[in-house]
Design a protein around this motif. Structure first.
Motif, PDB file in Angstrom:
ATOM      1  N   THR A   4      71.534  13.595  32.217  1.00 30.65           N
ATOM      2  CA  THR A   4      69.909  13.522  32.076  1.00 30.65           C
ATOM      3  C   THR A   4      69.691  13.957  30.505  1.00 30.65           C
ATOM      4  O   THR A   4      68.709  14.308  30.187  1.00 30.65           O
ATOM      5  CB  THR A   4      69.314  14.305  33.086  1.00 30.65           C
ATOM      6  N   LEU A   5      70.658  13.762  29.759  1.00 27.10           N
ATOM      7  CA  LEU A   5      70.468  13.845  28.361  1.00 27.10           C
ATOM      8  C   LEU A   5      69.976  15.261  27.904  1.00 27.10           C
ATOM      9  O   LEU A   5      70.466  16.337  28.300  1.00 27.10           O
ATOM     10  CB  LEU A   5      69.787  12.768  27.750  1.00 27.10           C
ATOM     11  N   GLY A   6      68.765  15.222  27.362  1.00 27.33           N
ATOM     12  CA  GLY A   6      67.953  16.810  27.021  1.00 27.33           C
ATOM     13  C   GLY A   6      67.748  17.403  28.312  1.00 27.33           C
ATOM     14  O   GLY A   6      67.406  18.651  27.836  1.00 27.33           O
ATOM     15  N   ALA A   7      67.454  17.023  29.209  1.00 29.61           N
ATOM     16  CA  ALA A   7      67.123  17.728  30.511  1.00 29.61           C
ATOM     17  C   ALA A   7      68.666  18.354  31.221  1.00 29.61           C
ATOM     18  O   ALA A   7      68.378  19.091  32.236  1.00 29.61           O
ATOM     19  CB  ALA A   7      66.468  16.790  31.534  1.00 29.61           C
ATOM     20  N   SER A   8      69.658  17.802  30.578  1.00 27.23           N
ATOM     21  CA  SER A   8      70.964  18.181  31.468  1.00 27.23           C
ATOM     22  C   SER A   8      71.234  19.613  31.484  1.00 27.23           C
ATOM     23  O   SER A   8      71.616  20.063  32.489  1.00 27.23           O
ATOM     24  CB  SER A   8      72.154  17.490  31.014  1.00 27.23           C
ATOM     25  N   GLY A   9      70.818  20.453  30.552  1.00 28.83           N
ATOM     26  CA  GLY A   9      71.322  21.773  30.519  1.00 28.83           C
ATOM     27  C   GLY A   9      70.423  22.465  31.397  1.00 28.83           C
ATOM     28  O   GLY A   9      70.874  23.350  32.110  1.00 28.83           O
ATOM     29  N   ALA A  10      68.984  22.219  31.510  1.00 29.46           N
ATOM     30  CA  ALA A  10      68.450  22.904  32.543  1.00 29.46           C
ATOM     31  C   ALA A  10      68.547  22.290  33.890  1.00 29.46           C
ATOM     32  O   ALA A  10      68.544  23.323  34.806  1.00 29.46           O
ATOM     33  CB  ALA A  10      66.908  22.553  32.297  1.00 29.46           C
ATOM     34  N   ILE A  11      68.769  21.295  34.308  1.00 28.58           N
ATOM     35  CA  ILE A  11      69.331  20.857  35.645  1.00 28.58           C
ATOM     36  C   ILE A  11      70.565  21.500  36.146  1.00 28.58           C
ATOM     37  O   ILE A  11      70.703  21.888  36.965  1.00 28.58           O
ATOM     38  CB  ILE A  11      69.293  19.130  35.656  1.00 28.58           C
ATOM     39  N   GLU A  12      71.680  21.653  35.006  1.00 24.71           N
ATOM     40  CA  GLU A  12      72.774  22.230  35.640  1.00 24.71           C
ATOM     41  C   GLU A  12      72.795  23.750  35.405  1.00 24.71           C
ATOM     42  O   GLU A  12      73.630  24.153  36.302  1.00 24.71           O
ATOM     43  CB  GLU A  12      73.884  21.576  34.272  1.00 24.71           C
ATOM     44  N   LEU A  13      71.737  24.442  34.627  1.00 27.09           N
ATOM     45  CA  LEU A  13      71.628  25.723  34.834  1.00 27.09           C
ATOM     46  C   LEU A  13      71.027  25.960  36.540  1.00 27.09           C
ATOM     47  O   LEU A  13      71.365  26.856  36.963  1.00 27.09           O
ATOM     48  CB  LEU A  13      70.419  26.335  33.854  1.00 27.09           C
ATOM     49  N   ALA A  14      70.218  25.124  36.772  1.00 27.05           N
ATOM     50  CA  ALA A  14      69.586  25.042  38.220  1.00 27.05           C
ATOM     51  C   ALA A  14      70.931  25.014  39.155  1.00 27.05           C
ATOM     52  O   ALA A  14      70.934  25.807  40.174  1.00 27.05           O
ATOM     53  CB  ALA A  14      68.599  24.163  38.452  1.00 27.05           C
ATOM     54  N   ALA A  15      71.839  24.141  38.998  1.00 27.66           N
ATOM     55  CA  ALA A  15      72.996  23.796  39.626  1.00 27.66           C
ATOM     56  C   ALA A  15      73.728  25.150  39.687  1.00 27.66           C
ATOM     57  O   ALA A  15      74.429  25.568  40.715  1.00 27.66           O
ATOM     58  CB  ALA A  15      73.584  22.700  39.215  1.00 27.66           C
ATOM     59  N   THR A  16      73.817  25.779  38.571  1.00 30.94           N
ATOM     60  CA  THR A  16      74.706  26.978  38.600  1.00 30.94           C
ATOM     61  C   THR A  16      74.131  28.113  39.300  1.00 30.94           C
ATOM     62  O   THR A  16      74.632  28.913  39.973  1.00 30.94           O
ATOM     63  CB  THR A  16      74.851  27.302  37.071  1.00 30.94           C
ATOM     64  N   VAL A  17      72.694  28.399  39.292  1.00 33.79           N
ATOM     65  CA  VAL A  17      72.157  29.466  39.885  1.00 33.79           C
ATOM     66  C   VAL A  17      72.334  29.120  41.342  1.00 33.79           C
ATOM     67  O   VAL A  17      72.635  29.867  42.335  1.00 33.79           O
ATOM     68  CB  VAL A  17      70.425  29.529  39.733  1.00 33.79           C
ATOM     69  N   ILE A  18      72.173  27.651  41.851  1.00 34.84           N
ATOM     70  CA  ILE A  18      72.285  27.399  43.241  1.00 34.84           C
ATOM     71  C   ILE A  18      73.642  27.740  44.019  1.00 34.84           C
ATOM     72  O   ILE A  18      73.849  28.434  44.822  1.00 34.84           O
ATOM     73  CB  ILE A  18      71.854  26.083  43.638  1.00 34.84           C
ATOM     74  N   ALA A  19      74.645  27.213  42.924  1.00 30.03           N
ATOM     75  CA  ALA A  19      76.029  27.739  43.454  1.00 30.03           C
ATOM     76  C   ALA A  19      76.257  29.077  43.481  1.00 30.03           C
ATOM     77  O   ALA A  19      76.916  29.384  44.587  1.00 30.03           O
ATOM     78  CB  ALA A  19      77.000  27.018  42.370  1.00 30.03           C
ATOM     79  N   LEU A  20      75.805  29.694  42.590  1.00 31.45           N
ATOM     80  CA  LEU A  20      75.944  31.437  42.658  1.00 31.45           C
ATOM     81  C   LEU A  20      75.326  31.800  43.871  1.00 31.45           C
ATOM     82  O   LEU A  20      75.722  32.965  44.652  1.00 31.45           O
ATOM     83  CB  LEU A  20      75.600  32.014  41.444  1.00 31.45           C
TER      84      LEU A  20
END
Length: 409
Positions: A331-347
């Motif tokens: 998702t280009l410029g949105a990827s960092g935020a979406i993947e931080l969300a994925a990181t939080v969910i994973a944790l």
């Protein structure tokens, strides 16, 4: 440095229009990649990407005037609405000069750009008077500011695929420095337009098969669209109102390659990770999970693998690593935020999501890539974003010791 509280977050993507549906896609391995529906075509090539099939009917009404806002701004608004509700904030909490908005986007109003150029050059049509307000890079940040009356710093960050990671890092800085009590941060991107897809294809970085990050057979990336927004608050501001604590942002690091605009430099990526660790006051051995940038291109994955091995040393083969772009697309410029969300969910779940499509790593990769969901042994995660232009950014996040209820399978 001082930790910053995350009191809510929201997501809208092809892999899920909210946190719960997005989490299910991550852990159940449901890819959102499919054929792209375009308003018009150029040539005969069919494209595949992670495209959001349909936005809620209320989306245009939420934005105020449908034609005044590009798709990327509406996605940011939808994600922010979920984040604010999760943080249990009301209008009075937000409508003041102590609330800031920082939204990253690599391109901004891509749909408005594509539509206006097609109308001008092909249809000989007069441009819509609202074209500029739609396409400007700060349109999403301005929309969120207007919607909730946020009168603090309002800023758009445009640094390609590191945009939203840098927005989140700068939002941390505003709170740590006392310049804001709370910040709406994140990213939004909606650039699946005919011209953009043709341009990405011309670079020969799109996969002709499937996105397979860190696999020996990887042959390119797959695009996506979406948005994620977080509510960041100072500990004091969150405590005053009894806010829910979703996670803590512990560290942020960024570094530039100052080299090739496209080819990544492992040293720059490693420098960003080292900076985030130093900011958090942590050592590599204290990281329990990594969400990699992991585009699935040969150069990016090789550079990131080398950088991770440089930072973690022998530990790199024991830290569960996920690359989630095969699920939600790049998702280009949105990827960092979406993947931080994925990181939080994973944790929160104590599980590193499986890297869809991963089969066999090259012999020189020592990474612990999650081919399927694998346990995470602690509460701290690292999320990476590495961008064209040689921009590298990393975030470190930790969840409370008591996890939220698990996602049903």
């Amino acid at each position: 440095m001082t930790a910053v509280a995350i009191t809510g977050f929201g997501i809208v993507s092809a892999a899920g229009a909210d946190r719960q549906s997005f989490a299910r896609s991550l852990f159940e391995g449901h890819s959102a990649v499919g054929d792209v529906a375009l308003p018009r075509s150029f040539g005969h090539r069919a494209f595949r990407a992670a495209q959001i099939a349909e936005l809620p009917a209320r989306a245009a009404e939420m934005a105020g005037h449908g034609r005044a806002y590009d798709r990327f701004s509406v996605l940011a608004l939808l994600a922010a609405e979920e984040a604010i509700a999760a943080a249990r904030l009301d209008e009075d909490d937000l409508a003041n000069g102590r609330t800031s908005v920082l939204i990253g986007s690599g391109i901004g109003g891509a749909t408005a750009i594509d539509d206006s150029h097609y109308g001008l050059y092909v249809e000989n049509r007069r441009p819509d008077p609202l074209t500029i307000p739609r396409l400007m890079a700060n349109a999403a940040a301005a929309l969120l500011s207007r919607r909730w009356g946020c009168r603090g710093t309002v800023l758009a960050i445009a640094s390609a695929c590191a945009s939203s990671t840098q927005a989140i890092g700068l939002g941390m800085g505003l709170i740590r420095s006392g310049l804001a009590d709370r910040v709406l941060v994140g990213g939004a991107e909606a650039s699946l337009t005919p011209a953009a897809l043709q341009s990405w294809q011309a670079m020969r970085v799109l996969t002709s098969t499937h996105c397979r990050p860190f696999s020996a057979r990887r042959d390119g990336m797959v695009l996506g669209e979406g948005a994620a927004v977080f509510v960041l608050e100072s500990e004091e501001a969150a405590g005053r109102r009894g806010a829910p604590l979703v996670a803590h942002l512990l560290g942020y690091g960024t570094a530039a390659d100052a080299g090739d605009i496209i080819r990544p430099d492992p040293a720059g990526a490693a420098a960003a990770m080292h900076a985030a660790l130093a900011d958090a006051g942590l050592s590599p051995r204290e990281i329990n999970h990594v969400n990699a940038h992991g585009t699935g291109t040969r150069l990016n994955d090789a550079a990131e693998a080398e950088a991770l091995e440089s930072v973690f040393g022998p530990l790199v083969s024991r830290v569960p690593l996920s690359a989630t772009k095969p699920i939600h697309g790049h998702t280009l410029g949105a990827s960092g935020a979406i993947e931080l969300a994925a990181t939080v969910i994973a944790l929160q779940q104590g599980l590193a999501p499986g890297t869809l499509g991963f089969d066999e790593a090259p012999g020189d990769f020592r990474l612990s890539v999650s081919a399927s969901n694998q346990p995470i042994a602690g509460p701290i995660g690292l999320s990476n974003s590495f961008a064209f232009g040689g921009v590298n950014a990393s975030l470190i996040v930790a969840v409370p010791s008591v996890a939220l209820p698990t996602v049903s399978s």
